[in-house]
Write a protein that holds these residues in place. Sequence first.
Motif, PDB file in Angstrom:
ATOM      1  N   GLY A  80       0.373  -0.938   0.286  1.00  0.00           N
ATOM      2  CA  GLY A  80      -0.258  -0.091   0.394  1.00  0.00           C
ATOM      3  C   GLY A  80       0.770   1.468  -0.343  1.00  0.00           C
ATOM      4  N   GLU A  81       0.922   1.915   1.086  1.00  0.00           N
ATOM      5  CA  GLU A  81       1.773   3.565   1.059  1.00  0.00           C
ATOM      6  C   GLU A  81       2.668   3.210   2.558  1.00  0.00           C
ATOM      7  OE1 GLU A  81      -1.244   6.868   1.511  1.00  0.00           O
ATOM      8  OE2 GLU A  81      -1.964   6.101  -0.542  1.00  0.00           O
ATOM      9  N   VAL A  82       3.915   3.936   2.250  1.00  0.00           N
ATOM     10  CA  VAL A  82       4.926   3.659   3.002  1.00  0.00           C
ATOM     11  C   VAL A  82       5.781   4.600   3.314  1.00  0.00           C
ATOM     12  CG1 VAL A  82       6.833   2.932   3.567  1.00  0.00           C
ATOM     13  CG2 VAL A  82       5.405   0.958   3.003  1.00  0.00           C
ATOM     14  N   ILE A  83       5.468   5.792   4.552  1.00  0.00           N
ATOM     15  CA  ILE A  83       6.196   7.454   4.474  1.00  0.00           C
ATOM     16  C   ILE A  83       7.313   6.906   3.994  1.00  0.00           C
ATOM     17  CG2 ILE A  83       5.443   8.871   5.841  1.00  0.00           C
ATOM     18  CD1 ILE A  83       2.661   7.968   6.384  1.00  0.00           C
ATOM     19  N   VAL A  84       7.807   8.464   3.864  1.00  0.00           N
ATOM     20  CA  VAL A  84       9.843   8.045   3.540  1.00  0.00           C
ATOM     21  C   VAL A  84       9.608   9.700   3.410  1.00  0.00           C
ATOM     22  CG1 VAL A  84       9.947   6.345   2.546  1.00  0.00           C
ATOM     23  CG2 VAL A  84       9.574   7.960   1.173  1.00  0.00           C
ATOM     24  N   PRO A  85      10.867  10.180   4.169  1.00  0.00           N
ATOM     25  CA  PRO A  85      11.204  11.662   3.120  1.00  0.00           C
ATOM     26  C   PRO A  85      11.471  11.751   2.076  1.00  0.00           C
ATOM     27  CG  PRO A  85      13.404  10.199   4.500  1.00  0.00           C
ATOM     28  CD  PRO A  85      12.325   8.952   4.705  1.00  0.00           C
ATOM     29  N   SER A  86      11.113  12.941   1.786  1.00  0.00           N
ATOM     30  CA  SER A  86      11.413  13.029  -0.028  1.00  0.00           C
ATOM     31  C   SER A  86      13.004  13.470   0.013  1.00  0.00           C
ATOM     32  CB  SER A  86      10.583  14.499  -0.758  1.00  0.00           C
ATOM     33  OG  SER A  86      10.831  14.368  -1.814  1.00  0.00           O
ATOM     34  N   TYR A  87      13.647  13.989   1.007  1.00  0.00           N
ATOM     35  CA  TYR A  87      15.233  14.698   1.012  1.00  0.00           C
ATOM     36  C   TYR A  87      15.757  13.343   1.693  1.00  0.00           C
ATOM     37  CZ  TYR A  87      18.520  17.990   2.033  1.00  0.00           C
ATOM     38  OH  TYR A  87      19.871  18.600   2.063  1.00  0.00           O
ATOM     39  N   THR A  88      15.916  12.351   1.013  1.00  0.00           N
ATOM     40  CA  THR A  88      16.686  11.174   0.683  1.00  0.00           C
ATOM     41  C   THR A  88      17.648  11.320  -0.562  1.00  0.00           C
ATOM     42  OG1 THR A  88      16.496   9.464   1.344  1.00  0.00           O
ATOM     43  CG2 THR A  88      15.115  10.169   0.762  1.00  0.00           C
ATOM     44  N   VAL A 107       4.852  13.067   9.321  1.00  0.00           N
ATOM     45  CA  VAL A 107       5.012  11.766   9.503  1.00  0.00           C
ATOM     46  C   VAL A 107       3.483  11.534   9.592  1.00  0.00           C
ATOM     47  CG1 VAL A 107       5.186   9.690   9.888  1.00  0.00           C
ATOM     48  CG2 VAL A 107       6.690  11.547   9.487  1.00  0.00           C
ATOM     49  N   ARG A 108       2.746  12.291  10.311  1.00  0.00           N
ATOM     50  CA  ARG A 108       1.468  11.725  11.594  1.00  0.00           C
ATOM     51  C   ARG A 108       0.605  12.622  10.430  1.00  0.00           C
ATOM     52  NH1 ARG A 108      -0.191  10.676  16.623  1.00  0.00           N
ATOM     53  NH2 ARG A 108       1.554  11.203  17.664  1.00  0.00           N
ATOM     54  N   ARG A 109       0.989  12.954   9.297  1.00  0.00           N
ATOM     55  CA  ARG A 109      -0.670  13.745   8.601  1.00  0.00           C
ATOM     56  C   ARG A 109      -0.385  13.409   7.307  1.00  0.00           C
ATOM     57  NH1 ARG A 109       1.968  19.039  10.166  1.00  0.00           N
ATOM     58  NH2 ARG A 109       2.981  18.894   8.762  1.00  0.00           N
ATOM     59  N   MET A 110       0.415  12.119   7.436  1.00  0.00           N
ATOM     60  CA  MET A 110       0.478  11.518   6.108  1.00  0.00           C
ATOM     61  C   MET A 110      -0.483  10.388   5.928  1.00  0.00           C
ATOM     62  SD  MET A 110       1.636  13.498   4.484  1.00  0.00           S
ATOM     63  CE  MET A 110       1.700  13.798   2.477  1.00  0.00           C
ATOM     64  N   ILE A 111      -0.143  10.084   6.403  1.00  0.00           N
ATOM     65  CA  ILE A 111      -0.864   8.935   7.351  1.00  0.00           C
ATOM     66  C   ILE A 111      -2.814   8.153   6.500  1.00  0.00           C
ATOM     67  CG2 ILE A 111      -1.878   7.049   9.587  1.00  0.00           C
ATOM     68  CD1 ILE A 111       0.189   8.328  10.955  1.00  0.00           C
ATOM     69  N   THR A 112      -2.705   7.112   6.240  1.00  0.00           N
ATOM     70  CA  THR A 112      -3.942   7.267   5.988  1.00  0.00           C
ATOM     71  C   THR A 112      -4.693   5.487   6.278  1.00  0.00           C
ATOM     72  OG1 THR A 112      -2.924   5.986   3.750  1.00  0.00           O
ATOM     73  CG2 THR A 112      -3.079   8.899   3.514  1.00  0.00           C
ATOM     74  N   PRO A 113      -5.220   5.316   5.509  1.00  0.00           N
ATOM     75  CA  PRO A 113      -5.607   4.219   6.113  1.00  0.00           C
ATOM     76  C   PRO A 113      -4.855   2.971   5.207  1.00  0.00           C
ATOM     77  CG  PRO A 113      -7.969   5.166   5.680  1.00  0.00           C
ATOM     78  CD  PRO A 113      -6.976   5.747   5.403  1.00  0.00           C
ATOM     79  N   ARG A 114      -4.732   3.386   3.773  1.00  0.00           N
ATOM     80  CA  ARG A 114      -3.939   3.030   3.378  1.00  0.00           C
ATOM     81  C   ARG A 114      -2.054   2.204   3.919  1.00  0.00           C
ATOM     82  NH1 ARG A 114      -6.617   5.485   0.328  1.00  0.00           N
ATOM     83  NH2 ARG A 114      -5.330   7.297  -0.058  1.00  0.00           N
ATOM     84  N   THR A 115      -1.711   3.411   4.543  1.00  0.00           N
ATOM     85  CA  THR A 115      -0.106   2.862   5.100  1.00  0.00           C
ATOM     86  C   THR A 115      -0.575   2.297   5.518  1.00  0.00           C
ATOM     87  OG1 THR A 115      -0.638   5.012   5.568  1.00  0.00           O
ATOM     88  CG2 THR A 115       1.409   4.930   7.072  1.00  0.00           C
TER      89      THR A 115
END
Length: 401
Positions: free
Chosen positions: A96-104, A136-144
Motif C-alpha cells: 500500500g503506502e509507506v511514509i518516507v522523507p523526500s529529502y534522501t 509523518v502523522r499528517r500523511m497517515i491514511t488507511p492504506r499506510t
Amino acid sequence: MTPLKPVNSTDDLAINGAQPLFADPLHVGRPNIGDRPQFLRRTADLLDRRWLSNNGPLVQEFEYKIAAFLGTRHCIAMCNGTIALEIATRALDLKGEVIVPSYTFIATAHALQWQEITPVFADIDPCTHNLDPEAVRRMITPRTTGIIGVHLWGRAAPVAQLKAIANEYGLKLMYDASHGFACSHGGTMLGNFGDCEVFSFHATKFFNTFEGGAVVTNDDSLAEKVRLMRNFGFSGYDKVIYPGTNGKMTEIAAAMGLTNLEAIGDFMAINRRNYEIYREGVAGISGLSLLQYEQSEKNNFQYVVIELGPEFPVSRDDTVQTLHAENILARRYFWPGCHNMQPYQSRYPDAHLALDNTNLVAERVIVLPTGSTLGEQEILAILSVLRALAVGPNGKVTSAS
Ligand SMILES: *Cc1c(COP(=O)(O)O)cnc(C)c1O
C-alpha cells in the motif's frame, strides 16, 4: 595535493579567469580504504579456497563482526543497500503506502516503488534535516503500512517519536541507515532502532565493501526471513520454502569490509579532524552555517554539510559552480528532492505542497569534500574560496551562469 594559489578576493577565483586552486579534482565521497596488504592477503586466501560467494567464511566473519560492532543480534550482509532495502520491506510485509522523507537519496523511494508500494513523502525538520514526526502523522491514511526513517547525514531520525506513532497506528517501522554506520543515538549504535535497519556499504559511503549493504535487526524471525529471501528462499540443498531474490554479498566484498572495519577508528579520526577545521572556518564566514553533530554521540563525520542563508551574497548554485571551477567538486545533496524526480513528479504532482521544508533545505545545502585525501591545507584553501565569495570585491562575484 597542495593548493596552487592564495585566494584573497574574488579576483583570485578560477571562475574569474585565474588558475584553479587544485590541479586534480577533490571529490565528495572519495572511498576510504584500509590496510592494503591485509586486503590482498584476504584476497589471496579466498582465491586459494575457491569459495567466492554463497555465504563463504569471509561473509560469515563479516556478519559476525558487524553485529558485534553494532550490538545487534543479527547482520545479514547484502550485495548493496538498495536490494537490502527491498528485501527488508518485503520481509516486513509492507504494502500500500509507506511514509518516507523526500529529502534522501532516491533509492529510499525507489526500493518501494520497485515493488509497487507507494512512497508517501513527509516533510522534514529544517534544523535536523530529518523527518518531522508531526508531518509523518499528517500523511497517515488507511492504506499506510509502515514508515521508513532515514538517519540523514548520520544523525538519528526522531526514533522515539516515530516509534510512538508506529505503535499508535500499528505500523511497521524501519530505518535507512545508509549514512549512519558507526553513529550512535542516546549511546546506542544506529542499527538497533525500529523493526530493522538497512546499511549501504557503497564505495562512496563512510564504510565500504566496494558495493554492499546489510539488514541488521534484533528480531530473530525477521532475520530468518531476510536470510531466506537473500538466497532465493533456499533453506538447504534442493529445498526452497520461500520466494526470494539474490542479495548475496561476495567474498571479495567481505574481504574489503573486514579490512576497512579494522581501520574504522582511523577513518573517523581523519573525518573528525577535517570537520573541526571546517567548523572553525565556517564560523567566521557570515551567511554560512555548518550542520552540527551531537557531541555526546558517536559520529562518522562523513558529511560536511553547509547551508547558505539568505544573507550569503552568492546563490547556492553559483557557489557550487565557483567551487567546481577550482576543482573542488562540492555537491548539492539531495537536490531537488525525490518528489521532483521521476516517476514521482508525474505521479504525485502535488507532493511539493506538503514539503515546504524539504524544498527550502534542498535549495540551501552544499556538501563539501572530506576524507583521508584532504588535509588542513586543502580545507583552509576551500574555506578561502567561500570567504572570498562572502566578502567579494564589492559583495558580488561575476555570475557563474
Ligand atoms: C547510498 C544510499 C542508498 C543506496 O545504497 P546502495 O548501496 O548504493 O544501493 C540508499 N539510501 C541512502 C540514504 C543512501 O545514501
